[in-house]
Design a protein around this motif. Structure first.
Motif, short mmCIF file in Angstrom:
data_model
loop_
_atom_site.label_atom_id
_atom_site.label_comp_id
_atom_site.label_asym_id
_atom_site.label_seq_id
_atom_site.Cartn_x
_atom_site.Cartn_y
_atom_site.Cartn_z
N ASP A 126 0.91 -1.22 0.01
CA ASP A 126 -0.21 0.03 -0.06
C ASP A 126 0.83 1.25 -0.06
OD1 ASP A 126 -2.34 -1.44 0.12
OD2 ASP A 126 -2.62 -1.22 2.03
N ARG A 127 1.84 1.27 0.94
CA ARG A 127 2.88 2.53 0.76
C ARG A 127 3.59 2.65 -0.47
NH1 ARG A 127 5.89 1.20 5.84
NH2 ARG A 127 7.29 0.03 4.67
N PRO A 131 -0.41 5.89 -2.90
CA PRO A 131 -0.13 7.31 -3.27
C PRO A 131 -0.54 7.73 -4.64
CG PRO A 131 1.76 6.68 -1.68
CD PRO A 131 0.84 5.36 -2.12
N VAL A 134 -4.12 7.99 -4.70
CA VAL A 134 -4.70 9.45 -4.12
C VAL A 134 -4.21 10.62 -5.07
CG1 VAL A 134 -4.02 10.76 -2.12
CG2 VAL A 134 -4.27 8.46 -1.81
N GLN A 135 -3.10 10.61 -6.00
CA GLN A 135 -2.96 11.51 -6.62
C GLN A 135 -3.91 11.70 -7.93
OE1 GLN A 135 1.01 11.14 -8.43
NE2 GLN A 135 0.95 13.34 -8.88
N VAL A 178 -7.57 7.82 3.35
CA VAL A 178 -7.76 8.13 1.84
C VAL A 178 -9.11 8.02 1.30
CG1 VAL A 178 -5.49 7.04 1.80
CG2 VAL A 178 -7.48 5.37 1.28
N ARG A 181 -9.97 11.27 -0.22
CA ARG A 181 -9.26 11.75 -1.40
C ARG A 181 -9.43 10.67 -2.59
NH1 ARG A 181 -3.72 12.31 1.51
NH2 ARG A 181 -4.32 10.92 2.76
#
Length: 268
Positions: A126-127, A131, A134-135, A178, A181
């Motif tokens: 996930d890390r 992201p 999310v972006q 998240v 987002r």
């Protein structure tokens, strides 16, 4: 016990254009998920320590060990290079081969193995990939936990159950972070799944006990406290739930844990 798989009609285009990564997708429920997403039109990828043999598994296979930080980094790099950033991630990897003997028999090394496999692999993946979701404000993450985070079997699976409990809590926390987002996060908690490994276990128990396979299956059911539905779930039934949660049909479902155990958990 009925041992015939159900016939499920699969929508053929619901995942068209979607890139899906399923960890631990070479056998059992993970393999069923790979086939389900591919049948729905997705580009699929999975990883395991060894390549599957004697199977027509769809999509991309990446050899990798997700039980270490270095293994996750190597696997995700290969995934992004070959497939690009995934739209859907299903953390199916998990399991335990701890011996019996209760909590005192689980040493430090075994605890770390169980945590790395059943919790930290998902956290690390996930890390690396969330992201980007999310972006672009779009993506789905599904964590496959277990009913053992509510019904641990203390004789042999304390560490596994604890790791899955942590995974469920982590999944909820991630959903709160998240979700606003654009990224949906859910978890699925299966009970007993009738995989090839489960079938092999039934055969071994029947042979060692001098009984037939149905008697051996009933013995497993009794050890679980009974399954009101009378049978374990088929891998494709787990896959169908996961596919639904990943699809636009579940666009308002977020932050929830879905139990699929035939009624094994006896409480609300």
């Amino acid at each position: 016990m009925k041992t015939t798989q159900p016939d499920l009609t699969i929508p053929t285009h619901e995942f068209a254009g979607q890139r899906v990564f399923v960890s631990g997708g070479t056998k059992g429920a993970g393999e069923a998920m790979m086939r389900r997403f591919a049948a729905g039109g997705a580009s699929v990828a999975t990883t395991a320590r060894r390549a599957p043999t004697g199977t027509d598994l769809p999509g991309l296979f990446i050899a990798g060990d997700l039980s270490s930080a270095a293994g996750v980094t190597k696997t995700v790099t290969a995934l992004l290079d070959a497939l690009g950033p995934p739209d859907i991630v299903v953390h199916n990897l998990g399991g335990s081969d701890a011996s019996g003997g209760g909590f005192a028999a689980i040493d430090e090394e075994r605890w770390m193995q169980e945590l790395n496999l059943n919790l930290l692999a998902a956290v690390r993946i996930d890390r690396a990939v969330v992201p980007a979701m999310v972006q672009r404000r779009s993506g789905v993450v599904i964590h496959v936990s277990s009913i053992q985070h509510r019904l641990p079997l203390p004789e042999s699976t304390t560490a596994y159950a604890a790791a899955k409990a942590a995974l469920s809590t982590y999944s909820k926390a991630l959903s709160k972070e998240v979700g606003p987002r654009g990224v949906r996060v859910t978890s699925v908690s299966p009970g007993w799944i009738y995989t090839e490994a489960s079938q092999a276990l039934v055969k071994r128990l029947a042979a060692s006990g001098g009984t037939d396979e149905e008697t051996a299956r009933q013995g497993i059911l009794q050890s679980l406290g009974g399954i009101p539905l009378g049978r374990p779930a088929w891998p494709l039934e787990i896959a169908e739930l996961v596919a639904f949660l990943a699809s636009p049909r579940a666009a308002s479902i977020h932050g929830a844990d879905y139990v699929i155990d035939g009624g094994t958990v006896p409480t609300v």
